[in-house]
Design a protein around this motif. Structure first.
Motif, PDB file in Angstrom:
ATOM      1  N   ARG A  47      12.410  39.945  74.807  1.00  0.00           N
ATOM      2  CA  ARG A  47      11.054  39.716  75.337  1.00  0.00           C
ATOM      3  C   ARG A  47      10.083  39.286  74.230  1.00  0.00           C
ATOM      4  O   ARG A  47       9.078  38.632  74.516  1.00  0.00           O
ATOM      5  CB  ARG A  47      10.555  40.990  76.030  1.00  0.00           C
ATOM      6  CG  ARG A  47      11.335  41.297  77.305  1.00  0.00           C
ATOM      7  CD  ARG A  47      10.919  42.626  77.898  1.00  0.00           C
ATOM      8  NE  ARG A  47       9.579  42.608  78.461  1.00  0.00           N
ATOM      9  CZ  ARG A  47       9.284  42.174  79.676  1.00  0.00           C
ATOM     10  NH1 ARG A  47      10.229  41.702  80.465  1.00  0.00           N
ATOM     11  NH2 ARG A  47       8.042  42.213  80.123  1.00  0.00           N
ATOM     12  N   ALA A  48      10.378  39.646  72.990  1.00  0.00           N
ATOM     13  CA  ALA A  48       9.542  39.189  71.880  1.00  0.00           C
ATOM     14  C   ALA A  48       9.774  37.707  71.593  1.00  0.00           C
ATOM     15  O   ALA A  48       8.840  36.976  71.233  1.00  0.00           O
ATOM     16  CB  ALA A  48       9.827  40.023  70.634  1.00  0.00           C
ATOM     17  N   VAL A  49      11.022  37.259  71.753  1.00  0.00           N
ATOM     18  CA  VAL A  49      11.355  35.860  71.489  1.00  0.00           C
ATOM     19  C   VAL A  49      10.976  34.984  72.683  1.00  0.00           C
ATOM     20  O   VAL A  49      10.379  33.916  72.517  1.00  0.00           O
ATOM     21  CB  VAL A  49      12.857  35.717  71.170  1.00  0.00           C
ATOM     22  CG1 VAL A  49      13.245  34.241  71.019  1.00  0.00           C
ATOM     23  CG2 VAL A  49      13.198  36.485  69.903  1.00  0.00           C
ATOM     24  N   TRP A  50      11.342  35.425  73.879  1.00  0.00           N
ATOM     25  CA  TRP A  50      11.003  34.690  75.111  1.00  0.00           C
ATOM     26  C   TRP A  50      10.046  35.557  75.917  1.00  0.00           C
ATOM     27  O   TRP A  50      10.459  36.542  76.534  1.00  0.00           O
ATOM     28  CB  TRP A  50      12.247  34.392  75.937  1.00  0.00           C
ATOM     29  CG  TRP A  50      13.236  33.546  75.217  1.00  0.00           C
ATOM     30  CD1 TRP A  50      13.164  32.215  74.968  1.00  0.00           C
ATOM     31  CD2 TRP A  50      14.474  33.985  74.638  1.00  0.00           C
ATOM     32  NE1 TRP A  50      14.261  31.785  74.280  1.00  0.00           N
ATOM     33  CE2 TRP A  50      15.082  32.854  74.063  1.00  0.00           C
ATOM     34  CE3 TRP A  50      15.123  35.230  74.546  1.00  0.00           C
ATOM     35  CZ2 TRP A  50      16.311  32.932  73.393  1.00  0.00           C
ATOM     36  CZ3 TRP A  50      16.337  35.308  73.893  1.00  0.00           C
ATOM     37  CH2 TRP A  50      16.916  34.171  73.328  1.00  0.00           C
ATOM     38  N   ARG A  51       8.818  35.202  75.904  1.00  0.00           N
ATOM     39  CA  ARG A  51       7.787  36.010  76.551  1.00  0.00           C
ATOM     40  C   ARG A  51       8.114  36.232  78.029  1.00  0.00           C
ATOM     41  O   ARG A  51       8.364  35.290  78.777  1.00  0.00           O
ATOM     42  CB  ARG A  51       6.430  35.324  76.424  1.00  0.00           C
ATOM     43  CG  ARG A  51       5.271  36.158  76.954  1.00  0.00           C
ATOM     44  CD  ARG A  51       3.936  35.449  76.711  1.00  0.00           C
ATOM     45  NE  ARG A  51       2.833  36.226  77.208  1.00  0.00           N
ATOM     46  CZ  ARG A  51       2.232  37.194  76.537  1.00  0.00           C
ATOM     47  NH1 ARG A  51       2.667  37.503  75.325  1.00  0.00           N
ATOM     48  NH2 ARG A  51       1.223  37.866  77.051  1.00  0.00           N
ATOM     49  N   GLY A  52       8.129  37.505  78.428  1.00  0.00           N
ATOM     50  CA  GLY A  52       8.400  37.848  79.815  1.00  0.00           C
ATOM     51  C   GLY A  52       9.858  37.747  80.220  1.00  0.00           C
ATOM     52  O   GLY A  52      10.162  37.735  81.415  1.00  0.00           O
ATOM     53  N   ALA A  53      10.793  37.681  79.245  1.00  0.00           N
ATOM     54  CA  ALA A  53      12.224  37.571  79.575  1.00  0.00           C
ATOM     55  C   ALA A  53      12.658  38.754  80.429  1.00  0.00           C
ATOM     56  O   ALA A  53      12.331  39.902  80.148  1.00  0.00           O
ATOM     57  CB  ALA A  53      13.055  37.523  78.295  1.00  0.00           C
TER      58      ALA A  53
END
Length: 326
Positions: free
Chosen positions: A49-55
């Motif tokens: 979620r830090a790399v892909w927002r809202g993963a």
């Protein structure tokens, strides 16, 4: 086939998780093995979620009650399967686990009000007969208190697993996988973290990697099974859980050198047959209902059958779907 394929992937991942945990159970306690699993799972989710927002979708939910029930049942099954596989070969524990399709079907009918077709019950019954065929020679083996505790643990864990699968079905309308991974991981750390701190054993690098791998196996398995129940109902998926039987045979043979005897192989053959035939029955059921409607009793849903077009024109088939005269 998407639902059964996802469930089969989850079965293999859960088997890898159980085999890895069994290998670790001789040196490390329940709290350490399970808490590291959930710590790694939570770290992977937060990193994604830090790399892909809202993963994975939102973490918050408007249905905290079902999520709490689901996470709690996962905590029970994690502890029970760990304790069971300390005492039993993988395949023997899975033989008891194969009562879960009955439990899942019953809970889906009683709690969710799902319609369970008679064919699904029949093929589940055949699969259960295969389990009985495989386990019957072991019932009089006199394994002692440790083996009895192992069978009791896996039975309770199986019931908890069936509860988890039923709640998964009830939560199928919620998009994303973040909720189904975040809340159980957090609860797992709160429950098993203090036990790990009390009984901590310093692991060497290889063991630490194996402990961390449990988090990867668990996360992928949970996501796969939850997704499976979004694509198909419990009646269709329940018998496919029997596929874990041949998977557990292979794990026992490859890792511990346990060879299945003829009774276990015969039971496995019956179980695999039940999986194949239950899927076939699930595919044929909509077709059979449509043919019944053509006989003049009305299409499913209470609409009248009003054929008035020549056979082969395609209009009659469109009429059956819409309920209107062509």
């Amino acid at each position: 086939m998407r639902g059964p394929a996802l469930l089969l992937a989850g079965v293999v991942l859960f088997a890898l998780l159980d085999a890895n945990s069994k290998l670790l159970s001789g040196e490390y306690g329940l709290g350490q093995v399970v808490s590291i699993r959930y710590a790694v799972l939570l770290a992977l989710l937060l990193a994604a979620r830090a790399v892909w927002r809202g993963a994975g979708g939102p973490v918050a939910t408007a249905r905290p009650g079902p999520h709490l029930l689901r996470a709690s049942s996962m905590m029970v099954s994690a502890a029970c399967f760990f304790l069971a596989f300390q005492r039993l070969p993988l395949a023997e524990g899975y033989l008891v686990f194969f009562t879960s399709p009955f439990m899942t079907l019953a809970l889906a009918a009683l709690v969710l009000g799902e319609r369970v077709p008679a064919a699904a019950w029949r093929w589940c019954a055949l699969g259960f007969a295969g389990v009985v065929l495989a386990v019957l020679p072991r019932l009089g083996g006199g394994g002692g208190e440790a083996e009895a505790l192992g069978y009791l643990s896996v039975l309770v864990g199986t019931l908890a697993f069936a509860v988890t699968q039923t709640v998964n079905r009830g939560l199928r309308g919620e998009p994303g996988a973040a909720r189904i991974l975040f809340w159980p991981s957090l609860l797992g750390l709160l429950i098993y973290g203090p036990l790990a701190a009390r009984d901590w054993v310093e692991p060497p690098p290889l063991d630490l990697a194996m402990l961390a791998a449990n988090g990867v196996f668990a996360g992928a398995a949970v996501a796969a099974t939850a997704a499976a129940f979004r694509h198909a109902d419990a009646a269709r998926l329940g018998p496919w859980g029997f596929a874990a039987l041949p998977v557990s045979f292979l794990m026992d043979l490859a890792i511990w050198g346990h060879r299945p005897d003829p009774a276990m192989l015969a039971g496995a053959a019956v179980v695999v047959l039940s999986c194949v035939m239950s899927e076939r029955a699930a595919r044929q059921r909509p077709r059979r209902e449509w043919r019944d409607s053509v006989g003049g009793q009305g299409i499913p849903g209470g609409k009248r059958w009003l054929p008035s077009a020549p056979k082969g024109s395609g209009a009659a088939e469109r009429t059956a779907e819409s309920g209107k005269a062509p």
